[in-house]
Design a protein around this motif. Structure first.
Motif, PDB file in Angstrom:
ATOM      1  N   LYS A 223       0.735  -1.167  -0.028  1.00 52.42           N
ATOM      2  CA  LYS A 223      -0.143  -0.097   0.023  1.00 52.42           C
ATOM      3  C   LYS A 223       0.876   1.210   0.131  1.00 52.42           C
ATOM      4  CE  LYS A 223      -3.922  -2.155   0.138  1.00 52.42           C
ATOM      5  NZ  LYS A 223      -4.829  -2.103  -0.983  1.00 52.42           N
ATOM      6  N   VAL A 224       0.767   1.950  -1.018  1.00 53.11           N
ATOM      7  CA  VAL A 224       1.515   3.140  -1.196  1.00 53.11           C
ATOM      8  C   VAL A 224       0.899   4.533  -1.037  1.00 53.11           C
ATOM      9  CG1 VAL A 224       3.108   4.492  -2.748  1.00 53.11           C
ATOM     10  CG2 VAL A 224       2.875   1.886  -2.733  1.00 53.11           C
ATOM     11  N   MET A 225       1.440   5.351  -0.444  1.00 50.60           N
ATOM     12  CA  MET A 225       1.109   6.807   0.048  1.00 50.60           C
ATOM     13  C   MET A 225       1.606   7.676  -1.222  1.00 50.60           C
ATOM     14  SD  MET A 225       1.087   9.536   3.102  1.00 50.60           S
ATOM     15  CE  MET A 225      -0.154  10.692   3.437  1.00 50.60           C
ATOM     16  N   VAL A 226       1.084   8.319  -2.218  1.00 43.86           N
ATOM     17  CA  VAL A 226       1.596   9.490  -3.132  1.00 43.86           C
ATOM     18  C   VAL A 226       0.983  10.732  -2.872  1.00 43.86           C
ATOM     19  CG1 VAL A 226       1.814   9.944  -5.324  1.00 43.86           C
ATOM     20  CG2 VAL A 226       1.169   7.659  -4.843  1.00 43.86           C
ATOM     21  N   LEU A 227       2.069  11.676  -2.522  1.00 45.44           N
ATOM     22  CA  LEU A 227       1.814  13.144  -2.192  1.00 45.44           C
ATOM     23  C   LEU A 227       2.724  14.022  -2.816  1.00 45.44           C
ATOM     24  CD1 LEU A 227       1.978  13.669   1.530  1.00 45.44           C
ATOM     25  CD2 LEU A 227       3.285  12.184   0.279  1.00 45.44           C
ATOM     26  N   PHE A 228       2.149  15.276  -2.962  1.00 49.19           N
ATOM     27  CA  PHE A 228       3.235  16.433  -3.128  1.00 49.19           C
ATOM     28  C   PHE A 228       3.843  16.931  -2.243  1.00 49.19           C
ATOM     29  CE2 PHE A 228       0.727  16.258  -7.049  1.00 49.19           C
ATOM     30  CZ  PHE A 228       1.514  16.918  -8.083  1.00 49.19           C
ATOM     31  N   SER A 229       5.040  17.200  -2.145  1.00 46.24           N
ATOM     32  CA  SER A 229       5.855  17.777  -1.003  1.00 46.24           C
ATOM     33  C   SER A 229       5.649  19.254  -0.702  1.00 46.24           C
ATOM     34  CB  SER A 229       7.336  17.388  -1.046  1.00 46.24           C
ATOM     35  OG  SER A 229       7.827  18.221  -2.124  1.00 46.24           O
ATOM     36  N   ASN A 230       5.443  19.571   0.510  1.00 48.78           N
ATOM     37  CA  ASN A 230       5.349  20.728   0.951  1.00 48.78           C
ATOM     38  C   ASN A 230       4.302  21.677   0.254  1.00 48.78           C
ATOM     39  OD1 ASN A 230       7.303  20.899   3.169  1.00 48.78           O
ATOM     40  ND2 ASN A 230       8.760  20.626   1.497  1.00 48.78           N
ATOM     41  N   ALA A 252      -0.014   0.463 -10.043  1.00 49.24           N
ATOM     42  CA  ALA A 252      -0.277  -0.984 -10.493  1.00 49.24           C
ATOM     43  C   ALA A 252       0.621  -1.742 -11.531  1.00 49.24           C
ATOM     44  CB  ALA A 252      -1.712  -0.978 -11.204  1.00 49.24           C
ATOM     45  N   LYS A 253       1.215  -1.033 -12.260  1.00 53.14           N
ATOM     46  CA  LYS A 253       2.230  -1.522 -13.193  1.00 53.14           C
ATOM     47  C   LYS A 253       3.446  -1.743 -12.567  1.00 53.14           C
ATOM     48  CE  LYS A 253       0.473   0.651 -17.630  1.00 53.14           C
ATOM     49  NZ  LYS A 253      -0.948   0.496 -17.462  1.00 53.14           N
ATOM     50  N   ALA A 254       3.841  -1.244 -11.487  1.00 52.42           N
ATOM     51  CA  ALA A 254       4.950  -1.357 -10.615  1.00 52.42           C
ATOM     52  C   ALA A 254       4.718  -2.247  -9.463  1.00 52.42           C
ATOM     53  CB  ALA A 254       5.508   0.058  -9.841  1.00 52.42           C
ATOM     54  N   GLY A 255       3.354  -2.815  -9.364  1.00 52.78           N
ATOM     55  CA  GLY A 255       3.168  -3.816  -8.337  1.00 52.78           C
ATOM     56  C   GLY A 255       2.827  -3.351  -7.138  1.00 52.78           C
ATOM     57  N   GLY A 256       2.307  -2.362  -7.190  1.00 55.34           N
ATOM     58  CA  GLY A 256       1.722  -1.672  -5.910  1.00 55.34           C
ATOM     59  C   GLY A 256       0.214  -1.202  -5.944  1.00 55.34           C
ATOM     60  N   ALA A 257      -0.211  -0.468  -5.003  1.00 57.06           N
ATOM     61  CA  ALA A 257      -1.740  -0.011  -4.747  1.00 57.06           C
ATOM     62  C   ALA A 257      -1.769   1.157  -3.973  1.00 57.06           C
ATOM     63  CB  ALA A 257      -2.560  -1.113  -4.215  1.00 57.06           C
ATOM     64  N   ASN A 258      -2.603   1.968  -4.312  1.00 54.44           N
ATOM     65  CA  ASN A 258      -2.874   3.267  -3.450  1.00 54.44           C
ATOM     66  C   ASN A 258      -3.587   3.040  -2.273  1.00 54.44           C
ATOM     67  OD1 ASN A 258      -3.440   5.893  -2.683  1.00 54.44           O
ATOM     68  ND2 ASN A 258      -3.310   6.742  -4.799  1.00 54.44           N
ATOM     69  N   ALA A 259      -2.769   3.279  -1.148  1.00 53.55           N
ATOM     70  CA  ALA A 259      -3.294   3.248   0.128  1.00 53.55           C
ATOM     71  C   ALA A 259      -4.796   3.943   0.373  1.00 53.55           C
ATOM     72  CB  ALA A 259      -2.261   3.761   1.245  1.00 53.55           C
ATOM     73  N   PHE A 260      -4.853   4.937  -0.348  1.00 49.48           N
ATOM     74  CA  PHE A 260      -5.974   5.864  -0.315  1.00 49.48           C
ATOM     75  C   PHE A 260      -7.017   5.930  -1.320  1.00 49.48           C
ATOM     76  CE2 PHE A 260      -2.531   7.131   2.576  1.00 49.48           C
ATOM     77  CZ  PHE A 260      -3.019   7.398   3.769  1.00 49.48           C
ATOM     78  N   SER A 261      -6.912   5.018  -2.091  1.00 46.94           N
ATOM     79  CA  SER A 261      -8.024   5.037  -3.482  1.00 46.94           C
ATOM     80  C   SER A 261      -9.270   5.090  -3.055  1.00 46.94           C
ATOM     81  CB  SER A 261      -7.347   4.072  -4.351  1.00 46.94           C
ATOM     82  OG  SER A 261      -7.728   2.702  -3.720  1.00 46.94           O
TER      83      SER A 261
END
Length: 345
Positions: A223-230, A252-261
């Motif tokens: 589960k991955v968190m994706v966000l902009f910094s600052n 998904a193509k990298a073998g992960g999933a969004n933790a907040f989808s």
């Protein structure tokens, strides 16, 4: 058997061409033939259906204006296609790039030396003063007169074409995928008559992504968190967390999933600190938007939530333009996959 009417018409037309007996001079016919041959050779005219509007190009644009829109997709695509010399004003830039030399190339582009509006973009009168023949915007927001921008009709009246990038027609990029990056490349390839370059870039990207996806196939999806910094984009502590859009396809193509989808259907999730703390985050992707030290932000975030598996394992990566619509999504897939599944490579 009698000759049907279409055949008679065709024979009559052929006779006219041979005898010059149909009212057109030989000079007229030669001119028409030359124009037709030139159009066939150059690939013009080109007509695109863009957000329900027909945009016809009779030649390659030479005065391109790239609007900001918090995007780097359009300017990066033009540079990847070798079209930087066509840009007379660019307002896009992340300050960083996964592509060597790209950030510097973007910085060197002309800006038009104009005063931007409150949205850090090009107001109507300044836009018209630039005398563009093509204006690019990531969404229709950039052509909304309520925001003080030149409309597509106003641009058309001064001889300028306009283009809204894929998934930008309703100002909602939440359904955007890597395929939209390829569509942007293809459209620019058609508009500038460099489709061969566009297809080579697409083929290389597809090959790279396929190789990565094969390596991580069958692996557990962290589960991955994706966000902009600052960057503050909502009313809560974490308004710059991406929940949907192209980042999910990359994960998904990298073998992960969004933790907040599952928190929203919109592109960005407006999350409280409590919600973030209660979520198991296995890894973090920090996107830098003109942030000179995104790694410092990532480390601060992991320190703030020590209970995350990501914090325990110090699992994060900092990226920039490759996580967004544009020609370099394969680089993001590679870097995210190596972070999530290092033993697969």
């Amino acid at each position: 058997m009698s000759i049907n009417r279409p055949a008679v018409t065709a024979l009559a037309a052929a006779f006219c061409l041979l005898t010059a007996a149909c009212g057109a001079s030989s000079d007229d016919r030669a001119s028409a033939g030359t124009a037709e041959a030139a159009a066939s050779k150059t690939g013009y005219p080109v007509t695109l259906d863009n957000c329900g509007e027909k945009e016809t190009f009779t030649k390659a644009p030479s005065r391109v204006v790239v609007m900001n829109g918090a995007s780097v997709a359009e300017v990066s695509t033009l540079l990847a296609l070798g079209l930087g010399d066509r840009i007379v004003a660019n307002q896009q830039g992340y300050g960083r790039s996964e592509v060597p030399g790209r950030a510097a190339a973007v910085k060197k582009l002309p800006t038009g030396n104009i005063k931007l509006n409150d949205a850090y973009d090009i107001p109507r009168e300044a836009m018209l003063g630039l005398r563009p023949d093509l204006v690019l915007s990531v969404t229709t927001y950039g052509f909304d007169q309520r925001n003080g921008f030149a409309t597509r009709d106003q641009l058309r009246q001064v001889g300028a074409n306009s283009y809204v990038s894929p998934q930008g027609c309703d100002d909602d990029p939440s359904k955007m995928t890597v395929a939209d990056s390829y569509q942007l490349l293809r459209d620019m390839g058609k508009i500038f008559n460099v489709s061969d370059r566009a297809e080579k870039l697409i083929a290389a990207s597809e090959k790279n992504i396929a190789a990565v996806s094969k390596n991580v196939e069958g692996e557990k999806q962290p589960k991955v968190m994706v966000l902009f910094s600052n960057m503050s984009m909502g009313s809560s502590d974490f308004g710059s967390v991406l929940a949907n859009g192209i980042v999910n396809d990359i994960l998904a193509k990298a073998g992960g999933a969004n933790a907040f989808s599952d928190t929203t259907k919109a592109t960005f999730a407006d999350l409280s600190k409590e919600k973030v703390a209660a979520t198991d985050v296995d890894a973090v992707v920090v996107i830098s938007y003109n942030d000179p030290d995104p790694a410092a932000y990532a480390k601060k975030l992991l320190k703030e939530f020590p209970q995350w598996p990501a914090a325990e394992n110090n699992t994060y990566v900092t990226l920039s333009d490759s996580m967004y619509l544009g020609p370099s999504n394969d680089l993001a897939v590679q870097k995210v996959a190596r972070m999530l599944h290092p033993d697969a490579f």
